[in-house]
Motif scaffolding. Structure first.
Motif, PDB file in Angstrom:
ATOM      1  N   GLY A 285       0.777  -1.237   0.000  1.00  0.00           N
ATOM      2  CA  GLY A 285       0.000   0.000   0.000  1.00  0.00           C
ATOM      3  C   GLY A 285       0.805   1.282   0.000  1.00  0.00           C
ATOM      4  N   VAL A 286       2.117   1.206  -0.249  1.00  0.00           N
ATOM      5  CA  VAL A 286       2.919   2.423  -0.337  1.00  0.00           C
ATOM      6  C   VAL A 286       3.350   2.632  -1.787  1.00  0.00           C
ATOM      7  CG1 VAL A 286       3.733   2.328   2.038  1.00  0.00           C
ATOM      8  CG2 VAL A 286       5.033   1.172   0.245  1.00  0.00           C
ATOM      9  N   VAL A 287       3.718   3.858  -2.100  1.00  0.00           N
ATOM     10  CA  VAL A 287       4.028   4.209  -3.488  1.00  0.00           C
ATOM     11  C   VAL A 287       5.501   4.576  -3.613  1.00  0.00           C
ATOM     12  CG1 VAL A 287       3.466   5.726  -5.414  1.00  0.00           C
ATOM     13  CG2 VAL A 287       1.678   5.086  -3.772  1.00  0.00           C
ATOM     14  N   PRO A 288       6.286   3.774  -4.317  1.00  0.00           N
ATOM     15  CA  PRO A 288       7.682   4.154  -4.567  1.00  0.00           C
ATOM     16  C   PRO A 288       7.755   5.423  -5.405  1.00  0.00           C
ATOM     17  CG  PRO A 288       7.346   1.807  -4.970  1.00  0.00           C
ATOM     18  CD  PRO A 288       5.983   2.427  -4.828  1.00  0.00           C
ATOM     19  N   ALA A 289       8.712   6.269  -5.095  1.00  0.00           N
ATOM     20  CA  ALA A 289       8.864   7.538  -5.805  1.00  0.00           C
ATOM     21  C   ALA A 289       9.695   7.382  -7.073  1.00  0.00           C
ATOM     22  CB  ALA A 289       9.533   8.566  -4.897  1.00  0.00           C
ATOM     23  N   ASN A 290      10.331   6.234  -7.218  1.00  0.00           N
ATOM     24  CA  ASN A 290      11.205   6.010  -8.363  1.00  0.00           C
ATOM     25  C   ASN A 290      11.455   4.513  -8.515  1.00  0.00           C
ATOM     26  OD1 ASN A 290      13.031   6.612  -5.808  1.00  0.00           O
ATOM     27  ND2 ASN A 290      14.186   5.231  -7.134  1.00  0.00           N
ATOM     28  N   TYR A 291      12.032   4.161  -9.640  1.00  0.00           N
ATOM     29  CA  TYR A 291      12.522   2.796  -9.838  1.00  0.00           C
ATOM     30  C   TYR A 291      13.996   2.934 -10.207  1.00  0.00           C
ATOM     31  CZ  TYR A 291      13.126  -1.946 -11.577  1.00  0.00           C
ATOM     32  OH  TYR A 291      13.575  -3.236 -11.757  1.00  0.00           O
ATOM     33  N   THR A 292      14.870   2.453  -9.351  1.00  0.00           N
ATOM     34  CA  THR A 292      16.299   2.656  -9.544  1.00  0.00           C
ATOM     35  C   THR A 292      17.043   1.337  -9.446  1.00  0.00           C
ATOM     36  OG1 THR A 292      16.201   4.880  -8.606  1.00  0.00           O
ATOM     37  CG2 THR A 292      18.350   3.821  -8.669  1.00  0.00           C
ATOM     38  N   GLU A 293      17.800   1.014 -10.485  1.00  0.00           N
ATOM     39  CA  GLU A 293      18.643  -0.177 -10.478  1.00  0.00           C
ATOM     40  C   GLU A 293      20.105   0.225 -10.376  1.00  0.00           C
ATOM     41  OE1 GLU A 293      18.052  -2.568 -13.903  1.00  0.00           O
ATOM     42  OE2 GLU A 293      16.017  -3.168 -13.374  1.00  0.00           O
ATOM     43  N   THR A 294      20.842  -0.505  -9.576  1.00  0.00           N
ATOM     44  CA  THR A 294      22.284  -0.320  -9.529  1.00  0.00           C
ATOM     45  C   THR A 294      22.941  -1.680  -9.388  1.00  0.00           C
ATOM     46  OG1 THR A 294      24.109   0.799  -8.400  1.00  0.00           O
ATOM     47  CG2 THR A 294      22.289   0.058  -7.034  1.00  0.00           C
ATOM     48  N   GLY A 295      24.045  -1.859 -10.054  1.00  0.00           N
ATOM     49  CA  GLY A 295      24.739  -3.140 -10.012  1.00  0.00           C
ATOM     50  C   GLY A 295      26.059  -3.060 -10.747  1.00  0.00           C
ATOM     51  N   GLY A 296      26.706  -4.215 -10.906  1.00  0.00           N
ATOM     52  CA  GLY A 296      27.989  -4.225 -11.595  1.00  0.00           C
ATOM     53  C   GLY A 296      29.109  -3.588 -10.818  1.00  0.00           C
ATOM     54  N   ASN A 297      28.943  -3.491  -9.498  1.00  0.00           N
ATOM     55  CA  ASN A 297      29.949  -2.937  -8.593  1.00  0.00           C
ATOM     56  C   ASN A 297      30.270  -1.474  -8.891  1.00  0.00           C
ATOM     57  OD1 ASN A 297      31.514  -3.350  -6.299  1.00  0.00           O
ATOM     58  ND2 ASN A 297      33.373  -3.720  -7.483  1.00  0.00           N
ATOM     59  N   PRO A 298      29.283  -0.593  -8.762  1.00  0.00           N
ATOM     60  CA  PRO A 298      29.537   0.834  -8.968  1.00  0.00           C
ATOM     61  C   PRO A 298      30.437   1.387  -7.866  1.00  0.00           C
ATOM     62  CG  PRO A 298      27.357   0.507  -8.031  1.00  0.00           C
ATOM     63  CD  PRO A 298      27.891  -0.852  -8.352  1.00  0.00           C
ATOM     64  N   PRO A 299      31.259   2.388  -8.151  1.00  0.00           N
ATOM     65  CA  PRO A 299      32.121   2.979  -7.127  1.00  0.00           C
ATOM     66  C   PRO A 299      31.312   3.781  -6.118  1.00  0.00           C
ATOM     67  CG  PRO A 299      32.278   4.230  -9.142  1.00  0.00           C
ATOM     68  CD  PRO A 299      31.447   3.023  -9.461  1.00  0.00           C
ATOM     69  N   GLU A 300      31.939   4.088  -5.003  1.00  0.00           N
ATOM     70  CA  GLU A 300      31.272   4.807  -3.913  1.00  0.00           C
ATOM     71  C   GLU A 300      30.689   6.133  -4.387  1.00  0.00           C
ATOM     72  OE1 GLU A 300      32.640   7.020   0.241  1.00  0.00           O
ATOM     73  OE2 GLU A 300      33.776   5.267  -0.465  1.00  0.00           O
ATOM     74  N   GLY A 309      20.334  11.800  -5.520  1.00  0.00           N
ATOM     75  CA  GLY A 309      19.283  12.045  -6.497  1.00  0.00           C
ATOM     76  C   GLY A 309      17.952  11.472  -6.054  1.00  0.00           C
ATOM     77  N   ILE A 310      17.975  10.247  -5.569  1.00  0.00           N
ATOM     78  CA  ILE A 310      16.750   9.591  -5.097  1.00  0.00           C
ATOM     79  C   ILE A 310      16.087  10.408  -4.001  1.00  0.00           C
ATOM     80  CG2 ILE A 310      15.879   7.574  -3.840  1.00  0.00           C
ATOM     81  CD1 ILE A 310      18.011   5.915  -5.321  1.00  0.00           C
ATOM     82  N   LEU A 311      16.902  10.904  -3.082  1.00  0.00           N
ATOM     83  CA  LEU A 311      16.367  11.614  -1.924  1.00  0.00           C
ATOM     84  C   LEU A 311      16.038  13.074  -2.211  1.00  0.00           C
ATOM     85  CD1 LEU A 311      18.707  10.113   0.823  1.00  0.00           C
ATOM     86  CD2 LEU A 311      16.342   9.488   0.308  1.00  0.00           C
ATOM     87  N   SER A 312      16.452  13.569  -3.397  1.00  0.00           N
ATOM     88  CA  SER A 312      16.195  14.976  -3.717  1.00  0.00           C
ATOM     89  C   SER A 312      14.791  15.210  -4.257  1.00  0.00           C
ATOM     90  CB  SER A 312      17.221  15.469  -4.741  1.00  0.00           C
ATOM     91  OG  SER A 312      16.999  14.876  -6.012  1.00  0.00           O
ATOM     92  N   LYS A 313      14.114  14.132  -4.637  1.00  0.00           N
ATOM     93  CA  LYS A 313      12.776  14.319  -5.184  1.00  0.00           C
ATOM     94  C   LYS A 313      11.816  14.788  -4.082  1.00  0.00           C
ATOM     95  CE  LYS A 313       8.870  12.105  -7.382  1.00  0.00           C
ATOM     96  NZ  LYS A 313       8.190  10.866  -7.755  1.00  0.00           N
ATOM     97  N   GLN A 314      11.037  15.783  -4.423  1.00  0.00           N
ATOM     98  CA  GLN A 314      10.088  16.337  -3.460  1.00  0.00           C
ATOM     99  C   GLN A 314       9.077  15.272  -3.043  1.00  0.00           C
ATOM    100  OE1 GLN A 314       8.124  19.842  -4.860  1.00  0.00           O
ATOM    101  NE2 GLN A 314       7.232  20.347  -2.880  1.00  0.00           N
ATOM    102  N   GLY A 315       8.817  15.180  -1.750  1.00  0.00           N
ATOM    103  CA  GLY A 315       7.820  14.250  -1.237  1.00  0.00           C
ATOM    104  C   GLY A 315       8.376  12.930  -0.753  1.00  0.00           C
ATOM    105  N   VAL A 316       9.675  12.684  -0.969  1.00  0.00           N
ATOM    106  CA  VAL A 316      10.276  11.432  -0.500  1.00  0.00           C
ATOM    107  C   VAL A 316      10.462  11.495   1.015  1.00  0.00           C
ATOM    108  CG1 VAL A 316      12.355   9.996  -0.560  1.00  0.00           C
ATOM    109  CG2 VAL A 316      11.394  10.886  -2.683  1.00  0.00           C
ATOM    110  N   LYS A 317       9.904  10.480   1.709  1.00  0.00           N
ATOM    111  CA  LYS A 317       9.914  10.478   3.176  1.00  0.00           C
ATOM    112  C   LYS A 317      10.630   9.265   3.759  1.00  0.00           C
ATOM    113  CE  LYS A 317       5.425  12.838   3.150  1.00  0.00           C
ATOM    114  NZ  LYS A 317       3.993  12.736   3.528  1.00  0.00           N
TER     115      LYS A 317
END
Length: 399
Positions: A285-300, A309-317
């Motif tokens: 019953g909750v609504v994700p604000a985005n769909y984000t994939e990460t993999g392949g061992n990205p650097p820090e 970026g994910i947390l910068s969207k307005q309304g993300v709690k």
């Protein structure tokens, strides 16, 4: 992957010796002047999607006044979710026949495939299915050029003869050279036309390049829309910023898609586990604000930029991070990137709900980094659905 608008792809074709119609780009009908109408013209919506003709976004005009009216009609359109901001004006070609050429990578054979037919202007997929004798599919050995005798055999098999055969042979070889030269994943000419005076010309073009190879092509700067393989709508400003985060380092992947509304920032791995994680939140019953994939061992640094970026969207709690079981993605590196982003943003995990569910490489080190930062961490002892339920409890303030 990145895609070029038609004016850019035709500029590339012309620079490489492939005949194209004279063309120019306008952003207002007032920019149309007499020099655009030396001949009758074609007016096209300049958007990164196909089937513009079926959408009514290709029109014809014989005078400046008529061209302005038609251009204004197109500027008011939205073509497959893309509002028209620019229009391409081209000279109208005196067409005798319409052909089709596509060069791409065969997903099964993993080699370049050339698809050619003299039945242009139709759905080539339907031809392959219903009239395969009218289509030639030719595979080229990787890193080899297309020789003139091979191109000539392709066109000859379709019944092309005389001067058109000579010209079509040369153009097909040049198209394949462009495909290799610019690291393309698609180069489609539909139609490639034979004019009444027996010229062969690329009347419409689609060109997509591997944007991970753009460092080798500084000449394409500003011409390629990175991330544009996701073509159901234009990228949002935040999505464009996340494309830059991903492109800043070749290591690992970071794909961000913004959703309408939503209250939970969502980061996952690829594949079925990511879909399971997303659905687990939605089913609760909750609504994700985005769909984000990460993999392949990205650097820090990439993980940090993506988290911000994910947390910068307005309304993300809140933030939910979930991988199934990683194979080459180091969880401690993920942890450092996420924790650094949260700290730089001044987010307090005691107030802002964050749940992480990870398992795999260096998960013990990652667990310590997350827990030392006050972030709730679960390993493979909890399923993704159970971790999602814990996230929802936190969001709803249930202990």
């Amino acid at each position: 992957m990145g895609r070029m608008l038609e004016d850019a792809s035709k500029t590339i074709l012309k620079e490489n010796g492939i005949p194209v119609p004279g063309h120019s780009v306008i952003s207002s009908s007032e920019q149309i002047i007499d020099q655009h109408l030396v001949k009758p013209c074609v007016i096209k919506a300049l958007v990164p999607v196909g089937k513009r003709g079926k959408a009514g976004a290709i029109k014809f005009a014989d005078t400046v006044e008529e061209a302005k009216v038609k251009a204004d009609e197109i500027f008011q359109m939205t073509v497959r979710n893309f509002p028209v901001e620019k229009v391409l004006i081209e000279e109208k070609i005196d067409i005798d026949e319409e052909w089709y050429v596509s060069i791409t990578i065969d997903p099964q054979k993993q080699v370049p495939a050339i698809i050619v037919t003299t039945e242009g202007g139709v759905e080539v997929e339907d031809l392959v299915k219903n009239a395969p004798e009218k289509v030639v599919i030719y595979h080229v050995e990787p890193f080899n050029e297309l020789h003139p005798f091979q191109a000539k055999e392709i066109w000859s098999e379709l019944g092309v003869t005389g001067k058109p055969l000579t010209k079509a042979t040369a153009i097909l070889c040049k198209l394949y050279q462009v495909f290799l030269k610019y690291d393309c994943y698609i180069l489609e000419i539909n139609p490639l036309v034979l004019t009444k005076d027996e010229k062969v010309m690329a009347a419409a073009s689609v060109m997509g390049v591997d944007d991970s190879a753009l460092y080798r092509h500084p000449e394409l700067e500003g011409m390629v829309e990175s991330g544009s393989e996701r073509s159901w709508r234009p990228l949002t400003q935040l999505e464009k910023e996340m494309v830059k985060v991903n492109d800043a380092d070749y290591r690992g992947t970071a794909r961000y898609t913004e959703m309408d509304g939503g209250e939970i920032g969502f980061m996952c791995g690829g594949g079925g586990g990511s879909l399971l994680s997303f659905d687990a939140l939605a089913n609760l019953g909750v609504v994700p604000a985005n769909y984000t994939e990460t993999g392949g061992n990205p650097p820090e640094e990439k993980v940090k930029g993506l988290t911000k970026g994910i947390l910068s969207k307005q309304g993300v709690k809140g933030l939910f991070v979930a991988h199934n079981i990683t194979n080459n993605t180091q969880i401690d590196v993920m942890a450092k990137g996420i924790v650094t982003a949260i700290q730089e943003l001044g987010i307090d995990p005691k107030i802002f709900p964050i749940v992480v569910r990870e398992a795999g490489v260096n998960d013990e080190e990652g667990k310590k980094i997350f827990q030392d930062a006050g972030i709730t961490y679960f390993g493979e002892d909890l399923t993704i659905e159970e971790a999602a339920a814990e996230m929802v409890k936190k969001m709803r303030g249930v202990s």
